[in-house]
Motif scaffolding. Structure first.
Motif, PDB file in Angstrom:
ATOM      1  N   TRP A 146     -26.741  57.133  26.230  1.00 50.83           N
ATOM      2  CA  TRP A 146     -26.704  56.759  27.417  1.00 50.83           C
ATOM      3  C   TRP A 146     -27.851  56.066  27.923  1.00 50.83           C
ATOM      4  O   TRP A 146     -29.056  56.588  27.629  1.00 50.83           O
ATOM      5  CB  TRP A 146     -26.457  58.005  28.404  1.00 50.83           C
ATOM      6  N   THR A 167     -30.971  57.983  26.357  1.00 51.01           N
ATOM      7  CA  THR A 167     -30.698  59.567  26.499  1.00 51.01           C
ATOM      8  C   THR A 167     -29.727  59.959  25.893  1.00 51.01           C
ATOM      9  O   THR A 167     -28.554  59.071  25.574  1.00 51.01           O
ATOM     10  CB  THR A 167     -31.088  60.194  27.761  1.00 51.01           C
ATOM     11  N   ARG A 169     -25.943  62.136  26.993  1.00 48.42           N
ATOM     12  CA  ARG A 169     -25.309  63.051  27.956  1.00 48.42           C
ATOM     13  C   ARG A 169     -24.100  63.736  27.410  1.00 48.42           C
ATOM     14  O   ARG A 169     -23.453  63.072  26.515  1.00 48.42           O
ATOM     15  CB  ARG A 169     -24.827  62.087  29.119  1.00 48.42           C
ATOM     16  N   ASN A 218     -22.641  58.769  34.368  1.00 47.70           N
ATOM     17  CA  ASN A 218     -23.911  59.286  35.085  1.00 47.70           C
ATOM     18  C   ASN A 218     -23.993  60.494  35.444  1.00 47.70           C
ATOM     19  O   ASN A 218     -24.907  61.318  35.327  1.00 47.70           O
ATOM     20  CB  ASN A 218     -24.086  58.228  36.257  1.00 47.70           C
ATOM     21  N   GLU A 276     -27.657  65.754  31.114  1.00 45.97           N
ATOM     22  CA  GLU A 276     -28.305  65.145  29.927  1.00 45.97           C
ATOM     23  C   GLU A 276     -28.733  66.400  29.051  1.00 45.97           C
ATOM     24  O   GLU A 276     -28.811  67.330  29.442  1.00 45.97           O
ATOM     25  CB  GLU A 276     -29.682  64.448  30.303  1.00 45.97           C
TER      26      GLU A 276
END
Length: 194
Positions: free
Chosen positions: A79, A88, A90, A110, A114
């Motif tokens: 992501w 990162t 997720r 979003n 994470e």
């Protein structure tokens, strides 16, 4: 070094796409159904397994994702907020409904948490017998792996992507294994000879 990587990247992207396009759809869907037995020591201890949402030419990962979910593992996908930002990972539920369009293609929403994968299946443009990896050139995976050296790094590629030698910089980290449609490459000291 920059020119060597650029030239190898150009040649291997073309070879990868040509190979992928030549595969019948049914054959493409059957390859990479589950990780080979030789890779299990790298992924069995993992609670979170990182994968990627394949673009045309790359090794498909959807069946790996379903297999990992069946084993009770959590799946994470790369992501990033924008093309210049850090990458990162997720969580991904395995449903296309939990994906959204990101700067480089489909990625988890979003709102998904994470996480840090314990084992990571990575796309590649080229690899060699020493398990060096050449990626797309943005350095996202290189930076992420440098920040998470304990994560097991497994490359997924087609046999046509194997180079005699991949040029490397000091920051490049070798993979723990490479899986192709024909073989599994492990570090020399772990290889089983026929």
């Amino acid at each position: 070094m920059i020119h060597q990587k650029r030239d190898l990247r150009r040649a291997m992207r073309a070879a990868r796409l040509a190979h992928w396009q030549a595969l019948p759809d049914a054959h493409r869907a059957l390859i990479f159904g589950r990780p080979p037995r030789a890779i299990l020591p790298l992924i069995d201890p993992a609670e979170v397994v990182g994968l990627y949402h394949a673009v045309p030419g790359e090794v498909p990962t959807e069946r790996y994702a379903m297999h990992m979910l069946d084993l009770g593992k959590m799946i994470a996908l790369p992501w990033t907020r924008d093309p210049s930002g850090p990458m990162t990972f997720r969580l991904w539920t395995g449903s296309h409904e939990t994906l959204e369009k990101g700067p480089w293609g489909q990625q988890p929403h979003n709102a998904m948490p994470e996480v840090t994968p314990d084992a990571l299946f990575m796309p590649l443009v080229a690899f060699d017998a020493a398990l060096n990896r050449l990626g797309q050139g943005g350095g996202y995976y290189d930076r992420w792996c440098a920040a998470h050296p304990g994560t097991r790094r497994i490359g997924l590629g087609w046999t046509v992507q194997q180079a005699d030698a991949v040029p490397t910089d000091d920051h490049d980290m070798p993979l723990d294994a490479v899986i192709t449609e024909q073989q599994v490459l492990l570090p020399i000291h772990e290889r089983i000879l026929p």
